[in-house]
Design a protein around this motif. Structure first.
Motif, mmCIF file in Angstrom:
data_model
loop_
_atom_site.group_PDB
_atom_site.id
_atom_site.type_symbol
_atom_site.label_atom_id
_atom_site.label_comp_id
_atom_site.label_asym_id
_atom_site.label_seq_id
_atom_site.Cartn_x
_atom_site.Cartn_y
_atom_site.Cartn_z
ATOM 1 N N ALA A 117 3.650 10.974 6.163
ATOM 2 C CA ALA A 117 2.645 11.923 5.692
ATOM 3 C C ALA A 117 2.051 12.744 6.833
ATOM 4 O O ALA A 117 1.577 13.860 6.609
ATOM 5 N N GLN A 118 2.065 12.231 8.043
ATOM 6 C CA GLN A 118 1.477 12.905 9.196
ATOM 7 C C GLN A 118 2.481 13.754 9.976
ATOM 8 O O GLN A 118 2.090 14.591 10.799
ATOM 9 N N LEU A 119 3.753 13.550 9.724
ATOM 10 C CA LEU A 119 4.810 14.124 10.556
ATOM 11 C C LEU A 119 4.807 15.653 10.591
ATOM 12 O O LEU A 119 4.916 16.252 11.671
ATOM 13 N N ALA A 120 4.690 16.312 9.470
ATOM 14 C CA ALA A 120 4.752 17.779 9.441
ATOM 15 C C ALA A 120 3.641 18.394 10.288
ATOM 16 O O ALA A 120 3.877 19.352 11.037
ATOM 17 N N GLU A 121 2.437 17.844 10.198
ATOM 18 C CA GLU A 121 1.325 18.376 10.985
ATOM 19 C C GLU A 121 1.510 18.082 12.469
ATOM 20 O O GLU A 121 1.190 18.913 13.327
ATOM 21 N N ALA B 152 4.423 17.879 13.984
ATOM 22 C CA ALA B 152 5.447 18.842 14.420
ATOM 23 C C ALA B 152 4.823 20.224 14.629
ATOM 24 O O ALA B 152 5.081 20.881 15.639
ATOM 25 N N ARG B 153 3.997 20.649 13.693
ATOM 26 C CA ARG B 153 3.376 21.967 13.781
ATOM 27 C C ARG B 153 2.454 22.066 14.997
ATOM 28 O O ARG B 153 2.507 23.028 15.746
ATOM 29 N N ARG B 154 1.629 21.058 15.203
ATOM 30 C CA ARG B 154 0.634 21.105 16.279
ATOM 31 C C ARG B 154 1.226 20.963 17.677
ATOM 32 O O ARG B 154 0.730 21.560 18.622
ATOM 33 N N HIS B 155 2.242 20.118 17.798
ATOM 34 C CA HIS B 155 2.696 19.726 19.131
ATOM 35 C C HIS B 155 4.116 20.148 19.500
ATOM 36 O O HIS B 155 4.483 20.055 20.680
ATOM 37 N N TYR B 156 4.908 20.599 18.523
ATOM 38 C CA TYR B 156 6.310 20.894 18.809
ATOM 39 C C TYR B 156 6.766 22.269 18.331
ATOM 40 O O TYR B 156 7.945 22.587 18.412
ATOM 41 N N ALA B 157 5.874 23.109 17.842
ATOM 42 C CA ALA B 157 6.237 24.440 17.337
ATOM 43 C C ALA B 157 6.993 25.225 18.404
ATOM 44 O O ALA B 157 6.624 25.230 19.577
ATOM 45 N N GLY B 158 8.081 25.854 17.963
ATOM 46 C CA GLY B 158 8.884 26.687 18.849
ATOM 47 C C GLY B 158 9.850 25.918 19.729
ATOM 48 O O GLY B 158 10.444 26.494 20.642
ATOM 49 N N ASP C 32 8.795 28.458 15.194
ATOM 50 C CA ASP C 32 7.546 28.940 15.792
ATOM 51 C C ASP C 32 6.340 28.703 14.892
ATOM 52 O O ASP C 32 5.226 28.510 15.376
ATOM 53 N N ASP C 33 6.573 28.700 13.565
ATOM 54 C CA ASP C 33 5.464 28.455 12.639
ATOM 55 C C ASP C 33 5.302 26.975 12.290
ATOM 56 O O ASP C 33 4.525 26.613 11.415
ATOM 57 N N GLY C 34 6.067 26.103 12.991
ATOM 58 C CA GLY C 34 5.886 24.668 12.842
ATOM 59 C C GLY C 34 6.713 23.985 11.783
ATOM 60 O O GLY C 34 6.504 22.806 11.500
ATOM 61 N N GLN C 35 7.685 24.687 11.195
ATOM 62 C CA GLN C 35 8.527 24.091 10.169
ATOM 63 C C GLN C 35 9.689 23.323 10.810
ATOM 64 O O GLN C 35 10.373 23.840 11.689
ATOM 65 N N MET C 36 9.899 22.100 10.354
ATOM 66 C CA MET C 36 11.015 21.296 10.863
ATOM 67 C C MET C 36 12.300 21.721 10.179
ATOM 68 O O MET C 36 12.361 21.798 8.951
ATOM 69 N N ARG C 37 13.336 21.971 10.978
ATOM 70 C CA ARG C 37 14.654 22.356 10.466
ATOM 71 C C ARG C 37 15.671 21.378 11.035
ATOM 72 O O ARG C 37 15.953 21.384 12.235
#
Length: 120
Positions: free
Chosen positions: A44-48, A50-56, A107-112
């Motif tokens: 449940a915490q993973l997407a946030e 990724a967005r906060r700390h790994y974007a781009g 860049d917008d924090g989405q995991m692909r």
């Protein structure tokens, strides 16, 4: 991806994962080592995270960690907004890792994910 009960997640650089495989354990990122524990997230915490700390960032690996294999070194502590996060005090043994998936965080924090799948 099916997530087993007792699973936490860790995003790491692919080169860090390669070094962990060679060593038999992962000592954490520079941030982890500075904080004194390995930061992990629940599904449940993973997407946030990724967005906060790994974007781009590309060249990342998502480790699914069997929390039952970590014993008392795994501590659930409040962090962002009081949410409890899994923190590992000590190295993460590669034997505690279930699945490993390659990914990029846009860049917008989405995991692909390289396998075309979705986040756990």
């Amino acid at each position: 991806m099916t997530v087993a009960l007792g699973t936490a997640f860790k995003l790491i650089d692919a080169a860090e994962w390669k070094a962990a495989l060679e060593a038999g354990h992962y000592d954490g990122s520079a941030v982890d080592r500075a904080d004194g524990y390995i930061h992990m997230s629940t599904a449940a915490q993973l997407a946030e995270t990724a967005r906060r700390h790994y974007a781009g960032r590309d060249g990342l690996m998502l480790l699914a960690v069997n929390t039952g294999a970590l014993g008392e070194r795994l501590v659930w502590e409040p962090s962002r907004g009081g949410d409890l996060f899994p923190h590992l005090y000590g190295p993460l043994p590669v034997t505690a890792i279930g699945t490993v998936r390659a990914l990029t965080v846009s860049d917008d924090g989405q995991m692909r994910f390289d396998d075309g799948g979705t986040a756990p």
